[in-house]
Design a protein around this motif. Structure first.
Motif: not given
Lengths: 705, 99
Positions: A191-197, B53-60, B84-87, B90-95
Motif C-alpha cells: 500500500m505504500l508503493g509498488p512492491i516486488e517480492v 506456516p501452512c504454505l511452508q508445509v505445502l512448499v516443502a 492472493e496470499t501466494a502471490t 511470492g510463492l506462486m512458482n514454488a507452489l
C-alpha cells in the motif's frame, strides 16, 4: 512501580486512545464519511490492541480482537462491503472490545460475554464461530510490545526522486504464534508503493524434518515510490521483536529482479484487490468517497506532538504559579504603599502582573483536555439505550474539541450519562408515536459544548415530546413536593424534575426512572461549581444546559467581610446581593428568620453567627444580604457585614492537611497576604438547618430593637 | 493432472481458515500420502485465509513429492484468497501455480 507494570499502564493508555480512534472511525463509517484511511485506522487500532494484548498474555482479549481484526481486514481489502448492518455489528464489536480491555485492566479476565458478537463477526468473515485456530499468544517474548502511534494518514505530497527500500524480513516462530501473518505485512507494504517480492525458501527443510510451527521462509521486498522510511518501519512496528528485519536504501536504479513478482502486474487475477494495486490511492474504498479532498480535510487531523506528564508535576506547577501570582500581588501592594511617587515602578509592576496572568493561563491550559474524551463514550450509550428502549436515535455531537480542565472532564461523565439516558428514555417518543406526531421516526439527541464567557456550556437537547407539565405537576403533588394549590410558572414546574425522588416514568425501567437521575445530576454539577437549567417546548423537545467553570483550580468569588474575617463566596452560587429593609425581615417560628425578596420569602442566615466569627455585626441595618442558590434547600439569604469585591481566587485545598470542615470548601490567599476561607454554600446551609435548635437569634434582638 | 485412474490420487480439502494450528495436521497428511506413494490433490477452493506456516508445509511437500518421483502433489481450484496470499508472498512458482 515495577517496570512491567509501568509498560502495562502505558499499554492501557494506548488502548484508550486506540479505542477512541476506533470508535471515531466506526462512526465515520456509519455516517458514510469514511475513506480508506479511516477504515485503515480502525483496523490498525484493533490490530495494535491485539498486538499489545498478546505481549501481556491477555488471551481472551487477543482472541476476540483477532476475530474483529479479521472482519476489519475484509472491509479494508474491499471484500466485505461496510453496509449499515455490517457497521452495526462492527460497532457492537467495538463496544465489546472496550469491555475486554476494561476486563483485562481490572484483571477480571473472563467476565465479558462476547459470544453473540463473536458469532456475528464470524458470520461476516465466514469462519466457524468456535474458531479452533483462535490464536493463543504463546509466550511473552521479551519486551515485544511497543506503543504504536496510529497512522492518521499524513499523506505528504510525493517528492519526485524517491528512494527504493530494500526490506529483508525473516519472521521468527513467535511471530506466527502471536497470530501475525507475513502476508498482511507485505500487503501493507504494497500500500505504500509498488512492491516486488521474492520469497527466500533456502532455509526450508525436508518435509519430514519440518516443524509445522517453525518459521522457515523469509522475504526480500523492494518498495518503490515511498518517500518515508518510517512508513516502511511502521509496517513492522508490532512484529519488530519477532523477526529479523533489515531495511536498506538503494539508489533508484532499475532493479533487476529475476523471478520477482511485481505487484502492478496482478490486476488480471482479481480486480478488487488492494494489495495488488500500485498505490493506496487506487484502493476500492476510495470509490465510496464523493469528494475525497473534502473528506480528508475533516478526517485527517493535524498531528500534534505530545508528551505524557504526571498530573502531579503539572499540579505542582499550577500551584507554584498560583503562589507567584499571590506574591506578586503582595509585593506590588507593599511597593506602592512605600513608594509614593512610583510612576515607573507601577508601570513595571503592571507589566509583571500582566505577564504573570499570561503565565498562569498558559499553565492552567496544560491541564485542559478536549471534552471529546467524555463525548466519545456517548455514542455507545445512545446505541445501547436505544436498543433497550426500542427507539431509533441519532446522536449529533458538536464542539467536542472544546477544552476544559481535566478534573472537570473526569467528573462530567456521570452527569452526562444520566442526561443522555434520560433524553433517550424519557425525552424521545417511540418511532410509532413520532410518526403519528408527524416527526421522522428517528429521534435526534444533540450534544454540544462551547465556551461562553469564561465558562463551558454543555447542552443536551432532544427533539422528543418535551416535558409534560401537567403530569409533572400532578406527580409533584402526589409526592408532596408541592401543595395542590401552589401557583408555579412553567419554568418552576420544569425545575421540579430535579427534586430528589422525582420521577414521572409510570414504570420503572432499568435505564432510568428510578428517580435517582436528575437530582444526582444536579448535585454533581453543583459540586463542580456549575449550574443546570432546563428548557422545554411541548411536542418539540427539551434541552438541558450545563454551565461549568473551566477549571477547579481558580474560582470566581465574591469577597465579603464578616467581623474581622474575610470570606469568599463562590460566584456560581450567588444570585444577587441586596440591602434589606428591616420591614422585609420576618421572624419565622421561634428562632428562624425570613427575608421578603420581592414577595417571596427565603430563609435568612447570618454567616457571622453561624460560624461564630468574633466581631461580626448582628445589626441588620449594617448588613448586606447575599441571595444564594443551594442544592437541595433552594434559595437562601446570607447576611454578611460588607462586600469587599469580586475577583478570581486560587483555590488552596486544605483537605489533605487539615481534613474536611463543614461549611468551608477551601482556602485562598488574598492580595494582601491574608488567608481567606472559601465558603461551601451547600454545607453551610445544611449545617444551619441542623443548628437552629432552641437558641434565640441575634437577628431577632436586632429586629425587636 | 491425475488422469490414470481411481486409486492413484487422493485429495484433501484445506479448511476455510488454514492458520497456524492447521500446519501440523497438514504436514501429517502430506507425509502419509508420501509414504503410501499415492498422489495427493490439495483442494484449496474453500480457503479464505491461509497462514505462512501452512504454505511452508505445502512448499516443502512439493519438493518432497518431486524428489520421491512418481506420485505428485498438486493444488487444485485455489480460491481467490489463496492465490492472493501466494502471490503477495511470492510463492506462486514454488507452489506450481500459474499466475
Amino acid at each position: 512501580m515495577d517496570p512491567m507494570e509501568a509498560i502495562k499502564q502505558t499499554y492501557f493508555q494506548e488502548c484508550d486512545e486506540l479505542l477512541l480512534a476506533m470508535e471515531e472511525g466506526l462512526i465515520a463509517m456509519e455516517t458514510g464519511e469514511a475513506d480508506s484511511e479511516t477504515i485503515n485506522a480502525v483496523f490498525r487500532a484493533v490490530h495494535s490492541i491485539k498486538g499489545g494484548g498478546g505481549a501481556f498474555g491477555f488471551e481472551i482479549l487477543v482472541g476476540f480482537s483477532h476475530v474483529f481484526e479479521t472482519a476489519m481486514d475484509l472491509v479494508r481489502s474491499g471484500k466485505l462491503d461496510p453496509t449499515p448492518d455490517v457497521v452495526k455489528v462492527l460497532l457492537r464489536a467495538g463496544d465489546k472490545l472496550s469491555d475486554h480491555v476494561a476486563a483485562a485492566r481490572n484483571g477480571t479476565g473472563a467476565a465479558v460475554d462476547d459470544a453473540e458478537v463473536k458469532a456475528e463477526l464470524a458470520k461476516l468473515t465466514g469462519e466457524e464461530p468456535e474458531d479452533a485456530g483462535a490464536p493463543a499468544p504463546a509466550e511473552f517474548e521479551g519486551l515485544a510490545f511497543a506503543p504504536v502511534m496510529i497512522d492518521i494518514g499524513d499523506e505528504e505530497p510525493v517528492a519526485p526522486p524517491c528512494p527504493v527500500w530494500h526490506v529483508r524480513f525473516g519472521p521468527h516462530a513467535a511471530l506466527y504464534a502471536k497470530a501475525n501473518e507475513p502476508y498482511l505485512l507485505i500487503r501493507e507494504l504494497g500500500m505504500l508503493g509498488p512492491i516486488e517480492v521474492t520469497a527466500d525458501l533456502s532455509k526450508l527443510p525436508e518435509l519430514s524434518a519440518l516443524e509445522p510451527e517453525q518459521a522457515y521462509f523469509s522475504w526480500d521486498v523492494v518498495v518503490r515510490d515511498c518517500p518515508d522510511r518510517t512508513k516502511v518501519e511502521e509496517v513492522f512496528e508490532f512484529v519488530s521483536g519477532d523477526c529479523d528485519l533489515e531495511i536498506t536504501e538503494e539508489t533508484p536504479e532499475p532493479a533487476a529482479a529475476p523471478a520477482m513478482i511485481s505487484a502492478p502486474g496482478l490486476p488480471s487475477l482479481d480486480d478488487d484487490e488492494p494489495a495488488a494495486m500500485p498505490a493506496a490511492e487506487a484502493q476500492p474504498e476510495e470509490k465510496k468517497v464523493a469528494t475525497p479532498t473534502e473528506t480528508k480535510a475533516t478526517t485527517v487531523d493535524v498531528i500534534k506532538q505530545t508528551i505524557r506528564v504526571d498530573l502531579d508535576k503539572v499540579d505542582r506547577l499550577v500551584n507554584l504559579v498560583g503562589e507567584l501570582v499571590i506574591t506578586q500581588a503582595m509585593l506590588s501592594q507593599r511597593i506602592l504603599d512605600s513608594v509614593q511617587q512610583g510612576q515607573t515602578v507601577s508601570a513595571g509592576l503592571g507589566e509583571l502582573e500582566h505577564l504573570l496572568r499570561e503565565l498562569q493561563e498558559a499553565v492552567m491550559a496544560i491541564r485542559t483536555q478536549p471534552v471529546k474524551s467524555v463525548f466519545q463514550r456517548m455514542p455507545r450509550l445512545v446505541r445501547e439505550t436505544a436498543a433497550q428502549t426500542g427507539k431509533e436515535v441519532r446522536l449529533e455531537i458538536e464542539g467536542e474539541a472544546t477544552e476544559v480542565d481535566k478534573t472537570v472532564i473526569e467528573r462530567l461523565g456521570e452527569p452526562l450519562t444520566h442526561m443522555i439516558r434520560n433524553a433517550v428514555d424519557h425525552g424521545l417518543e417511540t418511532p410509532e408515536e413520532r410518526v403519528a406526531a408527524g416527526k421522522p421516526a428517528e429521534g435526534t439527541v444533540k450534544l454540544s459544548a462551547e465556551h461562553r464567557g469564561g465558562r463551558i456550556v454543555i447542552e443536551v437537547a432532544d427533539d422528543g415530546r418535551g416535558i409534560n407539565r401537567t403530569k409533572v405537576r400532578q406527580k409533584a403533588i402526589e409526592r408532596g413536593l408541592i401543595t395542590p394549590n401552589s401557583n408555579l410558572s412553567d419554568e418552576e414546574i420544569d425545575n421540579l424534575i430535579f427534586l430528589p425522588g422525582f420521577s414521572t416514568a409510570t414504570t420503572v425501567s432499568n435505564i432510568s426512572g428510578r428517580g435517582v437521575g436528575l437530582d444526582v445530576v444536579r448535585r454533581n454539577i453543583m459540586d463542580l461549581g456549575g449550574r443546570i437549567t432546563i428548557g422545554s417546548n411541548t411536542g418539540k423537545g427539551s434541552k438541558f444546559s450545563l454551565t461549568l467553570p473551566l477549571t477547579l483550580a481558580v474560582l470566581d468569588g465574591m469577597i465579603v467581610a464578616v467581623g474581622e474575617q474575610t470570606f469568599v463566596l463562590p460566584l456560581s452560587h450567588i444570585i444577587e446581593s441586596l440591602l434589606p429593609k428591616s420591614s422585609d425581615v420576618k421572624a419565622f417560628g421561634s428562632n428562624g428568620m425570613l427575608l421578603n425578596v420581592r414577595g417571596v420569602y427565603v430563609p435568612l442566615v447570618s454567616v457571622g453567627r453561624l460560624l461564630r466569627v468574633p466581631g461580626a455585626s448582628y445589626d441588620l441595618q449594617n448588613s448586606v444580604v447575599i441571595l444564594v442558590e443551594s442544592e437541595g434547600v433552594g434559595r437562601m439569604a446570607l447576611a454578611v457585614d460588607a462586600i469587599v469585591g469580586q475577583r478570581q481566587v486560587v483555590i488552596k485545598s486544605f483537605e489533605s492537611n487539615i481534613g474536611h470542615i463543614d461549611g468551608i470548601a477551601a482556602a485562598t490567599i488574598l492580595g494582601d497576604g491574608r488567608v481567606a476561607l472559601i465558603l461551601d454554600i451547600d454545607g453551610l446551609v445544611a449545617g444551619c438547618r441542623e443548628g437552629t435548635g432552641g437558641r434565640p437569634t441575634e437577628y431577632q434582638q436586632a429586629l425587636g430593637a | 493432472m491425475q488422469e490414470t485412474g481411481e486409486n492413484v490420487s487422493e485429495s484433501v480439502i484445506l479448511p476455510a481458515v488454514a492458520d497456524l494450528t492447521e500446519a501440523g495436521p497438514l504436514k501429517q497428511r502430506l507425509e502419509q500420502a508420501l509414504g503410501s506413494g499415492i498422489g495427493l490433490t490439495v483442494d484449496a477452493s474453500a480457503v479464505q485465509r491461509i497462514s505462512s506456516p501452512c504454505l511452508q508445509v505445502l512448499v516443502a511437500g512439493m519438493t518432497a513429492f518431486a524428489k520421491a518421483g512418481g506420485a505428485a502433489l498438486s493444488i487444485s481450484n485455489p480460491s481467490e484468497a489463496f492465490r492472493e496470499t501466494a502471490t503477495v508472498l511470492g510463492l506462486m512458482n514454488a507452489l506450481e501455480l500459474s499466475k
